[in-house]
Design a protein around this motif. Sequence first.
Motif, PDB file in Angstrom:
ATOM      1  N   LEU A 147     -35.088  72.444  65.997  1.00 52.64           N
ATOM      2  CA  LEU A 147     -33.638  72.538  66.156  1.00 52.64           C
ATOM      3  C   LEU A 147     -32.948  72.538  64.796  1.00 52.64           C
ATOM      4  O   LEU A 147     -32.018  73.294  64.560  1.00 52.64           O
ATOM      5  N   LEU A 162     -28.124  72.576  62.155  1.00 55.06           N
ATOM      6  CA  LEU A 162     -28.978  73.441  62.960  1.00 55.06           C
ATOM      7  C   LEU A 162     -29.529  74.601  62.135  1.00 55.06           C
ATOM      8  O   LEU A 162     -29.043  74.880  61.033  1.00 55.06           O
ATOM      9  N   TRP A 250     -29.634  77.554  72.795  1.00 58.43           N
ATOM     10  CA  TRP A 250     -28.426  76.825  72.374  1.00 58.43           C
ATOM     11  C   TRP A 250     -27.555  76.425  73.552  1.00 58.43           C
ATOM     12  O   TRP A 250     -26.746  75.513  73.456  1.00 58.43           O
TER      13      TRP A 250
END
Lengths: 268, 171
Positions: A147, A162, A250
């Motif tokens: 991530l 991210l 996402w």
Amino acid sequence: MGGNLPRAERRGGALVALYVALSLLLWVVGERVPQPALRGIGGLLFSPLDRVVLAADRAVAAWVENRKLHGRIAELEIENAQLKDAADENRRLRDLLGFAQASPVRLIPAEILTVSGEPVPSSATLDVGSRRGVRVDDAVITREGLLGRVAEVHSGDARVVLLTDLNSAVACAVETTGVQGVLHFTLSPRPRLVLTLDPFADSVRVGEQVLTSGLSRRFPRGLRVGQVSRVGRTSEGLAQEVEVRPAVRWTQLRHAFVLPRAAAADRP
Amino acid sequence: MKTLKALLTVFVVVLVLRGTVLWRFVGYGVWIDVAAIATVLWAMSQGAPWGSTLGFMLGLALDLDAGHWLGRHALVLSMLGYVIGQLSRTLVRDSVRTQFLLIAGGAAIHQLCALPQLADQPSEAWLTWAIQNALWVPLTALVGVVLLFLLRLLRGRPLFDDVTISGYPTP
């Protein structure tokens, strides 16, 4: 002229002038403002509210997920039995060859409180912080893959940068060939993750898995990052440009795991 | 005091919604600019000083979240709040068309905050940005208008009072 305006109007004008001046001042001296500390205070104030909103959202999602998971549990129980057999056999063989046992990796489970960034998510807030052993630069993963990394840590929460942050860069390798490159996010010509490779590197095919290579000190080797979705060249033609579809979805970020650096170092 | 409490409530609700629920749509290519909706609606309802105040507060929060170029959201949203607040005194605020145009305009102006990021990007990035906004801006306006419609249903009468010119010197 200004004297003919009503009082409320003059006050409104002065107020907006003050705001404009403050905004411009912040634009100029923004780098000197203690942004992490301010974000920490914001996190402290907003975390309880975020949790309330998410609780309702998660209750619905959990009900749907629960139905799917029942089926998955049955599949995994069968798979688990087979793996136990394989692990026993592996242990016996390792004993025979005198290999050391790999230590288990300790993951810190976390809930994702918020995700922010416009228009593409670029950072997230986790509900765990330094109290649970989270440190800056720890890798953050989901069950799908990498991530991002922890950029700021407060006592009860942490901010994760991210893969889709413009300043993010991850050393990666294509799983099958071992071809290495640097993964970064770009807005040009559209928002996407791009793996830049040496022009003379082996050919890369669409559909191949991209993993972390371990060359970057921040991320351990072997974390799944995504899948090659397109192969091309940079506009200068000096390097191969491989577009990567991220493994992490996402739209479905709920839970994540922090991989402490000590544990990351234990990974093969 | 009542307006200040309402302002803080709107501020908190917008930030919580933006951080928890709305970002999920981004993955599907949809972005609803809730900060622009809130600033425009608040400015329409409360006038320029309050509109610019909410815009500034939301802008600061968005700037901190973004972490780059502090002040750009605050500048754009505070000015947006002021301009909409000024305009709202001369417009028929209960007209759906007016509401749609004001929110769409506000969202379009707010998207200018992305310009510093695009400065060194090639023309394709600008084109993508323009296409995305051509979709998101009307969508944001539509969401804002539907929200106002629902609020009006709940209230049972028009949300906005008549236009007033009190306070101006008589000729």
